[in-house]
Design a protein around this motif. Sequence first.
Motif, short mmCIF file in Angstrom:
data_model
loop_
_atom_site.label_atom_id
_atom_site.label_comp_id
_atom_site.label_asym_id
_atom_site.label_seq_id
_atom_site.Cartn_x
_atom_site.Cartn_y
_atom_site.Cartn_z
N UNK A 152 14.87 7.59 -4.44
CA UNK A 152 13.68 8.35 -4.06
C UNK A 152 12.92 8.82 -5.30
N UNK A 153 13.65 9.31 -6.29
CA UNK A 153 13.03 9.77 -7.53
C UNK A 153 12.32 8.64 -8.26
N UNK A 154 12.80 7.42 -8.12
CA UNK A 154 12.25 6.28 -8.86
C UNK A 154 10.78 6.01 -8.52
N UNK A 155 10.30 6.51 -7.41
CA UNK A 155 8.90 6.30 -7.04
C UNK A 155 7.96 7.23 -7.81
N UNK A 156 8.51 8.26 -8.42
CA UNK A 156 7.72 9.25 -9.14
C UNK A 156 7.70 8.95 -10.63
N UNK A 157 6.70 9.47 -11.32
CA UNK A 157 6.61 9.27 -12.76
C UNK A 157 7.73 10.04 -13.46
N UNK A 158 8.03 9.63 -14.69
CA UNK A 158 9.13 10.23 -15.44
C UNK A 158 8.98 11.74 -15.57
N UNK A 170 18.09 6.52 4.20
CA UNK A 170 18.48 5.16 3.83
C UNK A 170 18.43 4.89 2.32
N UNK A 171 18.08 5.92 1.55
CA UNK A 171 17.96 5.75 0.10
C UNK A 171 18.62 6.92 -0.61
N UNK A 172 19.15 6.65 -1.79
CA UNK A 172 19.78 7.71 -2.58
C UNK A 172 18.70 8.58 -3.21
N UNK A 188 0.80 -1.23 0.00
CA UNK A 188 0.00 0.00 0.00
C UNK A 188 0.84 1.28 0.00
N UNK A 189 2.14 1.15 -0.20
CA UNK A 189 3.00 2.33 -0.25
C UNK A 189 2.66 3.18 -1.47
N UNK A 190 2.74 4.47 -1.33
CA UNK A 190 2.59 5.46 -2.40
C UNK A 190 1.21 5.48 -3.06
N UNK A 191 0.19 5.08 -2.32
CA UNK A 191 -1.17 5.08 -2.87
C UNK A 191 -1.69 6.49 -3.11
N UNK A 192 -1.14 7.49 -2.41
CA UNK A 192 -1.59 8.88 -2.58
C UNK A 192 -0.70 9.65 -3.56
#
Length: 144
Positions: free
Chosen positions: A55-61, A49-51, A20-24
Amino acid sequence: MLLFLDFDGVLHKYGCKPADLFTRLPLLEAWLQLHPGVDVVVSSTWRLTRSLDELRSHFSAGIRSRIVGVTPKLAGDSPERFSREAEVAMWLRQSALPWRPWAALEDQAWLYRPFNKRVVLCDPDTGLTKFDLDRLASLVAAVG
C-alpha cells in the motif's frame, strides 16, 4: 491528526481502468506536504488483499513513512452498518493514542454514521478534488 483514507472513489474514479489508478494521488500528496502533522491510516478495502508495504509503495518516498497503518477487518461475514466507522473506532482503541483527532476521505456515505462531521465525502465519479481538500483543511484547522 489522523487521516483515514479510502482509495477507490477517492484516489481515482470508482471503477476506473487499471491505467487510471491513483490519478488523484498527486493532489493528496501536495496537500499532505502542506500539513506535516497529518498521518494516514488506510481504510480502503485494498488493505484486505495487500500488505502495508504494498500500500505504501503507491505513495512518494516523502509520504510513505506517514502511512502508519491499516484499519482492522471486522469479525463476521455480514456487513455491519457504518462498518468503516466501526473499523476506525477499533483502530483508534488499539492505538497508542486513541484520543488523537481524525478525519476521513471517503466516497461511500453509508460506511459512516449520517452527518459525521469528520468525514469528507468525495464524488466517486471524479475522486478527490481541491474542494474536498479545502473541507479537509477546515477539519484539520478546527482541531488545532
